[in-house]
Design an enzyme around this catalytic site. Structure first.
Site, short mmCIF file in Angstrom:
data_model
loop_
_atom_site.label_atom_id
_atom_site.label_comp_id
_atom_site.label_asym_id
_atom_site.label_seq_id
_atom_site.Cartn_x
_atom_site.Cartn_y
_atom_site.Cartn_z
N PHE A 42 1.57 10.70 -5.96
CA PHE A 42 2.22 11.03 -7.24
C PHE A 42 1.22 11.79 -8.11
CE2 PHE A 42 6.17 8.50 -7.35
CZ PHE A 42 6.02 7.82 -6.16
N GLU A 60 -0.51 -3.29 -9.74
CA GLU A 60 -1.57 -3.87 -8.92
C GLU A 60 -1.54 -5.40 -8.97
OE1 GLU A 60 -5.56 -1.91 -8.13
OE2 GLU A 60 -6.10 -3.44 -9.60
N TYR A 113 -2.51 14.99 -13.97
CA TYR A 113 -3.03 14.52 -12.69
C TYR A 113 -2.81 15.53 -11.56
CZ TYR A 113 -4.08 9.79 -14.42
OH TYR A 113 -4.60 8.71 -15.07
N ASP A 153 -6.05 10.56 -7.81
CA ASP A 153 -7.40 10.85 -8.33
C ASP A 153 -8.44 10.36 -7.31
OD1 ASP A 153 -6.28 8.33 -9.02
OD2 ASP A 153 -7.84 7.97 -10.52
C1 UD2 Z 1 -5.75 1.41 -11.17
C2 UD2 Z 1 -5.37 1.35 -9.72
C3 UD2 Z 1 -4.03 2.08 -9.54
C4 UD2 Z 1 -2.96 1.42 -10.39
C5 UD2 Z 1 -3.41 1.37 -11.84
C6 UD2 Z 1 -2.46 0.50 -12.65
C7 UD2 Z 1 -7.44 1.14 -8.48
C8 UD2 Z 1 -8.56 1.80 -7.80
N1 UD2 Z 1 -6.44 1.93 -8.96
O1 UD2 Z 1 -6.02 2.81 -11.35
O2 UD2 Z 1 -3.63 2.08 -8.19
O3 UD2 Z 1 -2.73 0.12 -9.89
O4 UD2 Z 1 -4.74 0.82 -11.98
O5 UD2 Z 1 -3.09 -0.13 -13.72
O6 UD2 Z 1 -7.41 -0.05 -8.55
N2 UD2 Z 1 -0.42 8.93 -12.42
C9 UD2 Z 1 -0.01 10.25 -12.66
N3 UD2 Z 1 -0.02 10.73 -13.94
C10 UD2 Z 1 -0.42 9.97 -15.00
C11 UD2 Z 1 -0.84 8.64 -14.77
C12 UD2 Z 1 -0.85 8.14 -13.46
O7 UD2 Z 1 0.35 10.97 -11.73
O8 UD2 Z 1 -0.41 10.49 -16.15
C13 UD2 Z 1 -0.36 8.40 -11.04
C14 UD2 Z 1 -1.44 9.00 -10.16
O9 UD2 Z 1 -0.98 9.05 -8.82
C15 UD2 Z 1 -2.57 8.00 -10.31
C16 UD2 Z 1 -1.79 6.67 -10.35
O10 UD2 Z 1 -0.58 6.99 -11.07
O11 UD2 Z 1 -3.49 8.10 -9.21
C17 UD2 Z 1 -2.50 5.49 -11.00
O12 UD2 Z 1 -2.93 5.81 -12.31
P1 UD2 Z 1 -4.49 5.84 -12.67
O13 UD2 Z 1 -5.22 6.45 -11.51
O14 UD2 Z 1 -4.70 6.47 -13.99
O15 UD2 Z 1 -4.83 4.31 -12.77
P2 UD2 Z 1 -6.28 3.64 -12.62
O16 UD2 Z 1 -7.32 4.65 -12.30
O17 UD2 Z 1 -6.54 2.72 -13.78
#
Ligand code: UD2
Length: 284
Positions: free
Chosen positions: A51, A233, A56, A143
């Protein structure tokens, strides 16, 4: 023991079996050539979802190009890319049996809704389309980037990845949802591992049940005006507590950052990209 894997394949510095006897995959515990010999004959297709909404989309080029170097090379892969900006999807040359389908999804304001909303889209994708065309599915955060081999050693009915920040922590330090009011609640003293939601997978039927259950549990939370601490998660961790993965991948398969070393990590195969959360999650 030398760092290079030699027959017999074992390591003494890591645990490679869960308490329910599911293998935990680490470099040095398997023979990739033997795995290929076994799995190649089945001609499996591995659906792979990503996604990329809002800003992103900037991560797509590195992720897809690196996947084409390291991810299921020689196997059939069908990437499904969900985005609100199809025009921002880069041209990436796919190897012969890899292909990519782009799907438009609506934009959402809150990054948490984007992250959690993935479960429902995956549930529908599996039920409506994949059942007839794929054997396995992996669902990946965008990411991220591949740096090393990720192949058929990862295939199983239900596959969870041990979170890279918690693999050497005792379970009372895991950031499970601790409020009873949430459907993701896990009481103190319970839990096996803390799993990342940044990558998970398995056979279609098993991942369908996972996505459906997480979507239902998140709906219950929404009706009760509560959101689990780590969003989907937290629900994934609850699901894996009661539906144990049949295979676990070590944090080699989702590391924190390519530049952070750790003794037990001999190979970083797939890793998060360091990002500025507030910048990349803002819409303007
Ligand atoms: C953590 C988790 C992630 C998810 C999230 C929820 C890890 C390493 N990663 O990542 O899997 O559970 O927490 O709290 O534990 N996205 C978009 N556009 C946006 C926002 C999100 O495309 O504006 C999608 C994209 O595929 C991204 C994913 O949603 O990789 C998860 O979002 P994140 O990477 O910002 O979340 P993160 O890094 O806190």
């Amino acid at each position: 023991m030398s760092a290079k894997s030699v027959w017999p394949y074992y390591r003494t510095d890591v645990v490679s079996l869960s308490p329910w006897l599911a293998p935990i995959i680490w470099e040095g515990t398997f023979d990739p050539a033997l795995i290929d010999l076994i799995y190649k004959q089945y001609n499996f297709t591995i659906a792979t979802t990503v996604f990329a909404l809002g800003k992103y989309t900037r991560f797509l080029k590195d992720l897809l190009e690196s996947a084409e170097q390291h991810y299921f090379i020689g196997y059939r892969v069908h990437y499904y890319l969900f985005t609100d900006k199809p025009e921002a999807v880069p041209e990436v040359k796919m190897s012969e049996n890899h292909r990519l389908t782009v799907r438009r999804v609506p934009s959402l304001d809150r990054w948490q809704d984007i992250s959690m909303g993935r479960m429902e889209i995956l549930e529908k994708l599996i039920a409506n389309e994949l059942i007839n065309e794929s054997d396995f599915i992996f669902c990946l955060d965008v990411d991220t980037k591949f740096y090393g081999h990720w192949g058929a050693e990862t295939l199983g009915r239900l596959v969870g990845i041990i979170h890279p920040w918690f693999y050497d922590f005792p379970r009372n330090k895991f950031t499970y949802e601790r409020r009873r009011e949430s459907a993701a609640f896990i009481p103190d003293g319970e839990g096996d591992y803390y799993y990342t939601a940044a990558a998970f997978g398995g056979m279609l039927e098993d991942v369908y049940q996972l996505t459906k259950t997480c979507r239902q549990q998140m709906n219950i939370d929404r009706e009760n005006s509560i959101e689990a601490i780590w969003h989907e998660e937290s629900h994934l961790n609850k699901y894996f507590l009661y539906n144990k993965p049949t295979k676990l991948l070590s944090p080699e398969y989702l590391w924190r950052d390519i530049n952070i070393p750790a003794d037990q990590i001999r190979v970083v195969r797939f890793s998060h990209i360091a990002k500025n959360n507030s910048e990349v999650r803002s819409h303007h």
